[in-house]
Design an enzyme around this catalytic site. Structure first.
Site, short mmCIF file in Angstrom:
data_model
loop_
_atom_site.label_atom_id
_atom_site.label_comp_id
_atom_site.label_asym_id
_atom_site.label_seq_id
_atom_site.Cartn_x
_atom_site.Cartn_y
_atom_site.Cartn_z
CB SER A 26 24.94 66.94 -0.96
OG SER A 26 23.75 67.37 -0.37
CG HIS A 85 20.87 71.73 1.79
ND1 HIS A 85 19.86 71.02 2.39
CD2 HIS A 85 20.35 72.96 1.52
CE1 HIS A 85 18.78 71.78 2.50
NE2 HIS A 85 19.04 72.97 1.97
CB CYS A 86 21.23 65.66 1.60
SG CYS A 86 22.99 65.33 1.90
CE1 TYR A 87 20.66 66.00 10.15
CE2 TYR A 87 21.74 63.89 9.77
CZ TYR A 87 21.36 64.91 10.63
OH TYR A 87 21.71 64.85 11.95
#
Length: 212
Positions: free
Chosen positions: A147, A139-141
């Site tokens: 991602s 995950h990222c934001y």
């Protein structure tokens, strides 16, 4: 009358009379099938657990418990430390550790792409997770840019037959049209195989010269 559970009321209620409550909906994980690259597993992608920013009010404890109950064993985090503070989850990596989830932190600037050495390291770590049959999440934001870029690179890394556009299409089918968000990320994916080959070749040459 109770609203449908699919509607997150905190996103639509503009009233100032009541404090905004955390969202009660489970964190949404999208599972990318890896069968086309000869792996039986799925790779999970999601947005930032516990995020509190603008209209998003997730609960870090509930989200982490949800990941644990889903059987997540390894998580790859692409947010920077600054982002984790901005989105009010500065201790997320520690919390993963407390829950026994192996954490791989590879910060990538928002909208950007990793340098090829970092990306190669991510690919190798992901491949080890898959080979060891570990349930893995990235995950990222927002779970759309970085991602999806890493997931698309993984498809190219694990198979010579998947084209960059096929990788992009797979991620957009999974996560929506916002996947692979910037021109930089799009170009990076199209140049990935050539850059990876050059990086591996130089690494091999260096290794040979050191061993002499």
């Amino acid at each position: 009358m109770k609203p449908p559970s699919s509607i997150q009321t905190s996103e639509f209620d503009s009233s100032d009379e009541e404090p905004i409550e955390d969202e009660q909906t489970p964190i949404q994980i999208s599972w990318l099938p890896l069968s086309r690259v000869n792996y039986s597993q799925f790779l999970g992608l999601c947005a930032l657990p516990g995020c509190k920013f603008k209209d998003v009010r997730r609960n870090i404890q509930k989200d982490t418990e949800e990941l644990k109950s889903c059987g997540i064993q390894d998580v790859f985090v692409f947010c920077t430390r600054g982002e984790l503070s901005k989105y009010r989850v500065p201790n997320l990596l520690d919390l993963y550790h407390q829950y026994g989830i192996i954490t791989h932190h590879h910060p990538i600037p928002d909208g950007g792409a990793p340098d090829i050495a970092s990306c190669c390291e991510i690919m190798e770590e992901l491949e080890i997770c898959l080979q060891n049959n570990r349930k893995t999440l990235i995950h990222c934001y927002g779970g759309l840019g970085r991602s999806c870029l890493v997931a698309a690179c993984l498809l190219l890394y694990l198979s010579d037959t998947v084209s960059p556009q096929q990788a992009i299409d797979s991620l957009r089918d999974l996560r929506g049209s916002g996947a692979i968000q910037t021109i930089k990320q799009y170009n990076y994916l199209h140049e990935f195989r050539d850059k990876l080959a050059a990086h591996l070749s130089s690494r091999e040459s260096l290794s040979r010269s050191v061993s002499r």
